[in-house]
Design a protein around this motif. Structure first.
Motif, short mmCIF file in Angstrom:
data_model
loop_
_atom_site.label_atom_id
_atom_site.label_comp_id
_atom_site.label_asym_id
_atom_site.label_seq_id
_atom_site.Cartn_x
_atom_site.Cartn_y
_atom_site.Cartn_z
N GLY A 118 0.75 -1.26 0.00
CA GLY A 118 -0.04 -0.06 0.03
C GLY A 118 0.77 1.21 0.17
O GLY A 118 2.11 1.09 0.27
N PRO A 119 0.37 2.51 -0.42
CA PRO A 119 1.03 3.60 -0.55
C PRO A 119 1.32 4.30 0.78
O PRO A 119 2.56 4.79 0.61
CB PRO A 119 0.02 4.47 -1.11
CG PRO A 119 -1.30 4.00 -1.01
CD PRO A 119 -1.04 2.50 -0.86
N LEU A 120 0.74 3.78 1.83
CA LEU A 120 1.18 4.81 3.16
C LEU A 120 2.60 4.00 3.70
O LEU A 120 3.73 4.83 3.86
CB LEU A 120 0.16 4.68 3.93
CG LEU A 120 0.34 5.00 5.52
CD1 LEU A 120 0.78 6.53 5.49
CD2 LEU A 120 -0.62 4.68 6.55
N ALA A 123 5.47 4.59 1.07
CA ALA A 123 5.81 6.04 1.23
C ALA A 123 6.93 6.30 2.55
O ALA A 123 7.94 6.73 2.30
CB ALA A 123 4.94 6.98 1.44
N ASP A 130 5.26 14.82 1.29
CA ASP A 130 3.89 14.73 1.13
C ASP A 130 3.57 14.73 -0.50
O ASP A 130 2.74 14.08 -0.76
CB ASP A 130 3.22 15.91 1.83
CG ASP A 130 3.24 15.84 3.23
OD1 ASP A 130 3.51 14.76 3.83
OD2 ASP A 130 2.91 17.00 4.02
N GLU A 133 4.45 11.52 -1.78
CA GLU A 133 3.62 10.42 -1.54
C GLU A 133 2.28 10.58 -2.47
O GLU A 133 1.48 9.58 -2.55
CB GLU A 133 3.05 10.38 0.05
CG GLU A 133 2.18 9.54 0.34
CD GLU A 133 2.15 9.61 2.05
OE1 GLU A 133 1.05 8.90 2.54
OE2 GLU A 133 2.84 10.39 2.74
N GLY A 134 1.98 11.88 -2.57
CA GLY A 134 0.82 12.09 -3.53
C GLY A 134 0.99 11.35 -4.85
O GLY A 134 -0.15 10.88 -5.32
N ASN A 137 0.03 7.84 -4.44
CA ASN A 137 -1.43 7.71 -4.45
C ASN A 137 -2.00 7.42 -5.78
O ASN A 137 -2.86 6.58 -5.90
CB ASN A 137 -2.01 8.59 -3.36
CG ASN A 137 -1.83 8.27 -1.98
OD1 ASN A 137 -2.36 7.40 -1.46
ND2 ASN A 137 -0.90 8.71 -1.24
N PHE A 140 -1.25 4.20 -7.71
CA PHE A 140 -2.17 3.44 -7.10
C PHE A 140 -3.35 3.10 -7.67
O PHE A 140 -4.09 2.32 -7.90
CB PHE A 140 -2.09 3.07 -5.54
CG PHE A 140 -0.84 2.28 -5.04
CD1 PHE A 140 -1.23 1.10 -4.48
CD2 PHE A 140 0.58 2.78 -4.78
CE1 PHE A 140 -0.10 0.24 -4.01
CE2 PHE A 140 1.58 2.17 -4.26
CZ PHE A 140 1.59 0.79 -3.70
N ARG A 141 -4.07 4.43 -7.68
CA ARG A 141 -5.23 4.74 -8.05
C ARG A 141 -5.25 4.34 -9.47
O ARG A 141 -6.55 3.61 -10.08
CB ARG A 141 -5.70 6.00 -7.94
CG ARG A 141 -6.92 6.56 -8.19
CD ARG A 141 -8.14 5.90 -7.30
NE ARG A 141 -9.47 6.34 -8.03
CZ ARG A 141 -10.26 7.30 -7.49
NH1 ARG A 141 -9.37 7.98 -6.32
NH2 ARG A 141 -11.37 7.63 -7.74
N TYR A 174 -6.42 14.72 -11.04
CA TYR A 174 -5.82 14.52 -10.01
C TYR A 174 -4.77 15.61 -9.68
O TYR A 174 -3.86 15.41 -8.48
CB TYR A 174 -5.04 13.34 -10.34
CG TYR A 174 -5.39 11.96 -10.36
CD1 TYR A 174 -6.41 11.29 -9.47
CD2 TYR A 174 -5.58 11.33 -11.71
CE1 TYR A 174 -7.07 10.13 -9.53
CE2 TYR A 174 -6.37 10.36 -11.71
CZ TYR A 174 -7.37 9.68 -11.01
OH TYR A 174 -7.64 8.62 -11.06
#
Length: 532
Positions: A118-120, A123, A130, A133-134, A137, A140-141, A174
């Motif tokens: 997962g991204p969290l 990261a 930040d 990390e965006g 995300n 992954f989306r 996005y």
């Protein structure tokens, strides 16, 4: 050693100190300075849980825990301690042990997929800011929406490239996708690969059921993760263990209060989990620790100082074993006072003073009673493990791996079709028409061009390149000097014919796509009609 409902930790004088199995999923803490006996205490607890039928997962940070697979020596200091504590059923014995290793050198490989991480957590592992990390995300989306599996780092890198190339398209949905930020994530991936992290991502992924096995005679399996090399990459180590806890939390059903845990998880060098962790990750850890109890899992943090664990997590740890701390500096003295304050006081002695006076193998112990109430802290001699204290030899470890019930299941990596392959195939399909156009011509267009240029004969099938122009037939009449006589025609006809031929030949060579074919047909038709 223990009854069916408790584990003997040690003795405070003549008073036994037990950890109730029914309260073992209320988590715990084993703390103390280096060399005070934390590892032996951890080994004692781990083998006792296994003998009670509870599977155990533990990180072996120095290799010392590997001896849990073999019986202890009857003439050792541990046997002497057992006699001193009058433990009648102390019998040298090992417990069933499976060895794991991210690098696949000292145990079965441990793998997970990028999607499962997962991204969290990813990261954190990559130490992204930040903005970066965006980007992760978004990756992954998009992968979820387009059904692109993220299994290994090659898939993640391919998706990052895809997002960078489609930055303009994705901006409206996005927000801005900076190629500089994508490049920063790519560089972080390179660092992770150099640390051996690429071996952690892939398939076959670790099945949690293989950590929760028991033998036919009801003994829990001890799973040991070789972490001596892994500690050189502390982010990878802590993220791996946090991922395991998170997966347990996500996959296990609610169990309520059980007679004994489904699994006990020992997290050694626990301070690595919290060092530099952002607020959102600390909240995630607190949530997992607080709620995983109801899934039947007990988590035990092993560290040098209770202050290494944030207060919101420390407050969830009901069972405490505190070995000696040294108070050489004002900071150390403050840590000792903090550790003492986490215990329910015993009027028989000064807890803070006792922490600095404890000998090797001696600890302050406080556990939850049957009603979940913390007991008064007791100064306790810790009971010795029945297994060997110290590492296995290389030959013994090799023998354990060969006899492992999981031998061959994880040893060979599998690379199935995922995002990297699908994106490469998509790119290949996109470039195929252009590649074909470089060597072929639309058959219909070719026929019209042949007619315009006066070519006759059968063209080879498949629309191949035009052959070079055939030499003009030798004219019947020559002028002096050997020059060819031009056919009788007006100047205007010569100019028109030459223009049409030049334009048609040029277009035929350079345009092969459907759009190009349509343009040539339109231009050529207009010229031919105009000349009629």
């Amino acid at each position: 050693m223990m009854s069916g409902s408790d584990i003997l930790i040690g003795k405070a004088g003549t008073l036994d100190q037990h950890l109730l199995l029914r309260q073992a999923n209320r988590h715990g803490l084993v703390a103390g300075a280096t060399g005070t006996g934390k590892t032996v205490t951890l080994q004692r607890l781990a083998e006792s849980f296994a003998k009670a039928g509870v599977p155990v997962f533990a990180a072996d940070v120095k290799g010392d825990l590997s001896g849990i697979a073999r019986p202890g020596a009857t003439d050792s200091k541990l046997a002497e301690r057992a006699r001193e504590l009058a433990i009648p059923d102390w019998v040298p014995a090992g417990v069933p042990t499976v060895f794991w290793d991210v690098f696949g050198e000292q145990g079965h490989p441990v793998r997970t997929t990028v999607a499962e991480m997962g991204p969290l957590l990813l990261a954190r592992l990559l130490e992204l800011n930040d903005v970066q990390e965006g980007i992760l995300n978004i990756v992954f989306r998009i992968a979820d929406e387009e059904k692109l599996l993220l299994l290994d780092l090659a898939d993640l890198r391919a998706m990052l490239n895809e997002v960078a190339e489609r930055a303009d398209e994705l901006r409206a949905t996005y927000g801005n996708v900076s190629k500089a930020s994508v490049g920063a994530v790519q560089r972080a991936l390179l660092v992770l690969e150099q640390q051996g992290g690429d071996r952690f991502f892939g398939e076959p992924a670790l099945a949690l059921a293989d950590l929760m096995r028991t033998t036919p005679d009801g003994i829990g399996q001890v799973s040991l993760l070789a972490a001596d090399r892994l500690l050189h990459s502390p982010r990878l180590y802590s993220t791996l263990l946090l991922w395991l806890m998170s997966e347990l939390f996500e996959e296990l059903p609610e169990a309520g209060d059980l007679d004994k845990p489904k699994l006990v998880f020992f997290f050694d060098e626990a301070h690595l989990l919290f060092d530099g962790a952002p607020r959102v990750l600390l909240d995630k850890i607190e949530q997992v620790v607080r709620l995983i109890r109801s899934k039947g899992v007990g988590v035990y943090f092993v560290t040098q100082n209770p202050a290494d664990v944030p207060d919101q997590v420390l407050g969830q740890l009901g069972n405490r074993v505190q070995h000696a701390l040294r108070a050489f500096t004002p900071r150390d003295q403050k840590a000792v006072r903090t550790a003492a304050e986490t215990f329910r006081a015993n009027p028989a002695f000064d807890t803070a003073a006792a922490i600095t006076e404890l000998g090797i193998g001696e600890a302050l112990v406080s556990t939850l009673d049957a009603k979940g109430v913390p007991g008064e802290v007791q100064r306790t001699l810790v009971a010795p493990p029945c297994s060997r204290v110290g590492p296995l030899t290389a030959e013994e470890r090799k023998a354990e791996l060969a006899a492992s019930p999981l031998a061959g299941r994880y040893d060979q990596a599998v690379d199935r079709e995922s995002a990297a392959e699908l994106l490469a195939a998509r790119a290949g399909k996109a470039t195929a028409p252009a590649a074909a156009a470089a060597g072929t011509v639309d058959p219909e267009l070719a026929a019209r061009l042949d007619a315009a240029l006066g070519r006759t004969g059968t063209r080879p099938a498949g629309g191949t390149r035009y052959p070079p122009p055939e030499p003009a037939p030798e004219p019947a009449n020559r002028r002096q000097g050997g020059s060819r006589r031009a056919p009788p025609a007006s100047m205007a006809e010569q100019i028109a014919t030459t223009a049409v031929k030049n334009m048609a030949s040029s277009m035929a060579r350079s345009l092969g796509s459907r759009v190009g074919s349509a343009i040539v047909r339109g231009v050529l038709g207009s010229l031919l009609k105009g000349g009629r």
